[in-house]
Write a protein that holds these residues in place. Structure first.
Motif, short mmCIF file in Angstrom:
data_model
loop_
_atom_site.label_atom_id
_atom_site.label_comp_id
_atom_site.label_asym_id
_atom_site.label_seq_id
_atom_site.Cartn_x
_atom_site.Cartn_y
_atom_site.Cartn_z
N ASP A 102 0.83 -1.21 0.00
CA ASP A 102 0.00 0.00 0.00
C ASP A 102 0.86 1.26 0.00
N MET A 103 1.98 1.23 0.73
CA MET A 103 2.86 2.40 0.78
C MET A 103 3.52 2.66 -0.57
N PHE A 104 3.88 1.60 -1.26
CA PHE A 104 4.43 1.77 -2.60
C PHE A 104 3.40 2.39 -3.54
N GLN A 105 2.14 1.99 -3.39
CA GLN A 105 1.09 2.56 -4.21
C GLN A 105 0.84 4.02 -3.84
N LEU A 106 0.85 4.33 -2.54
CA LEU A 106 0.67 5.72 -2.11
C LEU A 106 1.82 6.60 -2.58
N ARG A 107 3.01 6.07 -2.61
CA ARG A 107 4.16 6.82 -3.11
C ARG A 107 3.96 7.20 -4.58
N HIS A 108 3.35 6.29 -5.34
CA HIS A 108 3.02 6.58 -6.73
C HIS A 108 1.86 7.57 -6.82
N ASP A 109 0.82 7.39 -5.97
CA ASP A 109 -0.37 8.23 -6.04
C ASP A 109 -0.08 9.69 -5.72
N ILE A 110 0.73 9.94 -4.70
CA ILE A 110 0.95 11.33 -4.31
C ILE A 110 1.74 12.09 -5.37
N VAL A 111 2.62 11.41 -6.08
CA VAL A 111 3.33 12.06 -7.19
C VAL A 111 2.35 12.41 -8.30
N GLN A 112 1.41 11.50 -8.58
CA GLN A 112 0.39 11.78 -9.59
C GLN A 112 -0.47 12.97 -9.17
N VAL A 113 -0.84 13.03 -7.90
CA VAL A 113 -1.67 14.13 -7.41
C VAL A 113 -0.95 15.47 -7.55
N LEU A 114 0.30 15.52 -7.11
CA LEU A 114 1.05 16.77 -7.17
C LEU A 114 1.29 17.22 -8.61
N CYS A 115 1.53 16.28 -9.50
CA CYS A 115 1.72 16.64 -10.90
C CYS A 115 0.42 17.16 -11.52
N LYS A 116 -0.71 16.54 -11.17
CA LYS A 116 -1.99 17.02 -11.67
C LYS A 116 -2.31 18.40 -11.09
N PHE A 117 -1.96 18.61 -9.83
CA PHE A 117 -2.15 19.94 -9.24
C PHE A 117 -1.32 20.99 -9.97
N GLU A 118 -0.11 20.61 -10.41
CA GLU A 118 0.73 21.56 -11.15
C GLU A 118 0.09 21.94 -12.47
N MET A 119 -0.73 21.05 -13.04
CA MET A 119 -1.43 21.36 -14.29
C MET A 119 -2.72 22.14 -14.04
N ILE A 120 -3.16 22.23 -12.79
CA ILE A 120 -4.44 22.89 -12.48
C ILE A 120 -4.22 24.24 -11.81
N PHE A 121 -3.49 24.26 -10.71
CA PHE A 121 -3.37 25.46 -9.89
C PHE A 121 -2.16 26.29 -10.30
N PRO A 122 -2.17 27.58 -9.98
CA PRO A 122 -1.00 28.42 -10.27
C PRO A 122 0.19 28.04 -9.40
N ALA A 123 1.37 28.51 -9.78
CA ALA A 123 2.59 28.14 -9.06
C ALA A 123 2.56 28.58 -7.61
N ALA A 124 1.85 29.66 -7.30
CA ALA A 124 1.79 30.17 -5.93
C ALA A 124 1.10 29.20 -4.98
N PHE A 125 0.40 28.21 -5.52
CA PHE A 125 -0.29 27.20 -4.70
C PHE A 125 0.69 26.30 -3.96
N PHE A 126 1.89 26.13 -4.51
CA PHE A 126 2.80 25.09 -4.03
C PHE A 126 3.73 25.62 -2.95
N THR A 127 3.20 25.68 -1.75
CA THR A 127 3.98 26.06 -0.59
C THR A 127 4.83 24.88 -0.13
N SER A 128 5.65 25.10 0.87
CA SER A 128 6.50 24.02 1.38
C SER A 128 5.68 22.87 1.95
#
Length: 365
Positions: free
Chosen positions: A284-310
């Motif tokens: 499950d952790m290996f799958q979550l490691r893949h999922d969170i990268v997919q989520v963050l990449c999709k967010f980069e295609m949706i939200f402006p750069a200012a969305f990505f705080t630390s």
């Protein structure tokens, strides 16, 4: 007779406190205590933002070749390297830090990167051998991610990352023309973005939240925190954010936002739900490691750069910590904050000498 010894396994801190415990500053262009100097950071909307999550994708992934959908550049770099404790200790031993004290003025050189001091934990002989020394507290990460995400999709003033500066930054980068400022008669206007709810949908969402009731002991009364007229939330506690992110958010937004926006948010909600389970499996952790990268990449295609705080960026490191240290419920702040909250109830007005935590604890015992 025998000698009993204690061992420090790791520390649990919120993000600013990690800077004091680890010696690595959590501010500036190298704010990530895991990626360190190899973090991808840049200046957007008058603040430092942390993008570049395509680096965690497979080498042949199609998103690496796209540019306009992301920050205008293709991504050919590998993921940031991982530092061992011995390498960190060796680097700290080469640096000279100013003596401790507020009266001392000291300017860090470039060789110090984001190191501010050598932590006293390295005096322990085993500290540099630990794979995990400082935990990213899930309680605070989940709260800050919720604030950033919900503040943006509800377009709450003061909390949304979709500001005029963020729109102008997209124009400067030459990407996502549909989010640029609308200029009519020499006046610039920020139109509502496709990832933000319309006013009527926003009221419907808030009314849905205000009508929710939970079983006794499951959660507090979140409905009391909803202000439908003002269009915002007030007085939410950390556990309220926890329940909201994992249970209410995916249900409340599924028919109010476009499908391309809803899917990654629901995937993020499932990510937190599975990561905070009492029992974890490596698969499950290996799958979550893949999922969170997919989520963050999709967010980069949706939200402006200012969305990505630390705090948005550090989510990519949470599955790795779970693989090293196990379930999150042994490594977050809830077991610490709850008894502290009970102890603080024993403190009355300072004018009364009997109002102290010690007096309340003695009475409890």
């Amino acid at each position: 007779m025998f000698t009993l010894r204690a061992t420090i396994m790791w520390t649990v801190n919120d993000f600013p406190a990690i800077a004091m415990a680890s010696g690595w500053s959590t501010k500036g262009y190298m704010a990530s205590p895991v990626c360190k100097e190899d973090v991808t950071s840049s200046w957007h909307a008058r603040k430092v933002c942390y993008l570049g999550h395509r680096r965690w994708l497979p080498w042949d992934h199609e998103w690496r070749e796209k540019d306009k959908e992301f920050d205008g550049n293709t991504e050919l770099r590998l993921r940031p390297r991982e530092w061992s404790g011995d390498e960190i200790l060796e680097q700290l031993n080469r640096l000279d830090f100013a003596p401790f004290g507020k009266t001392v003025s000291y300017t860090r050189t470039s060789t110090h990167m984001n190191w501010t001091h050598k932590p006293m934990f390295f005096e322990l002989p085993y500290w540099s051998k630990l794979n995990l020394r400082h935990n990213l507290d899930m309680m605070h990460v989940e709260k800050n991610v919720f604030d950033t995400l919900v503040g943006t999709i509800l377009d709450i003033e003061g909390k949304t990352k979709d500001t005029i500066k963020a729109r102008l930054d997209l124009e400067r980068m030459g990407i996502r023309r549909g989010l640029w400022m609308n200029r009519d008669n020499e006046k610039a206007r920020r139109d509502l973005a496709f990832f933000s709810m319309k006013p009527n949908d926003k009221k419907e969402f808030l009314k849905f939240v205000s009508s929710i009731k939970f079983p006794d002991g499951y959660a507090s009364n979140i409905a009391r925190c909803v202000n439908v007229d003002a269009g915002k939330f007030t007085g939410l506690k950390s556990h309220d954010y926890h329940v909201f992110m994992q249970r209410l958010l995916p249900v409340g937004i599924q028919h109010l936002l476009p499908e391309d926006v809803v899917k990654p948010i629901m995937l993020l909600s499932r990510f937190f739900s599975q990561l905070t389970a009492k029992k974890l499996r490596k698969t499950d952790m290996f799958q979550l490691r893949h999922d969170i990268v997919q989520v963050l990449c999709k967010f980069e295609m949706i939200f402006p750069a200012a969305f990505f705080t630390s705090m948005i960026h550090v989510m990519v490191h949470l599955p790795e910590e779970a693989l090293l240290a196990g379930p999150v419920n042994h490594r977050w702040m809830y077991p610490i904050e709850r008894p502290l909250g009970e102890l603080k109830k024993g403190v009355r007005k300072r004018a009364k000498p009997e109002g102290s935590i010690i007096e309340a604890w003695v009475q409890y015992e």
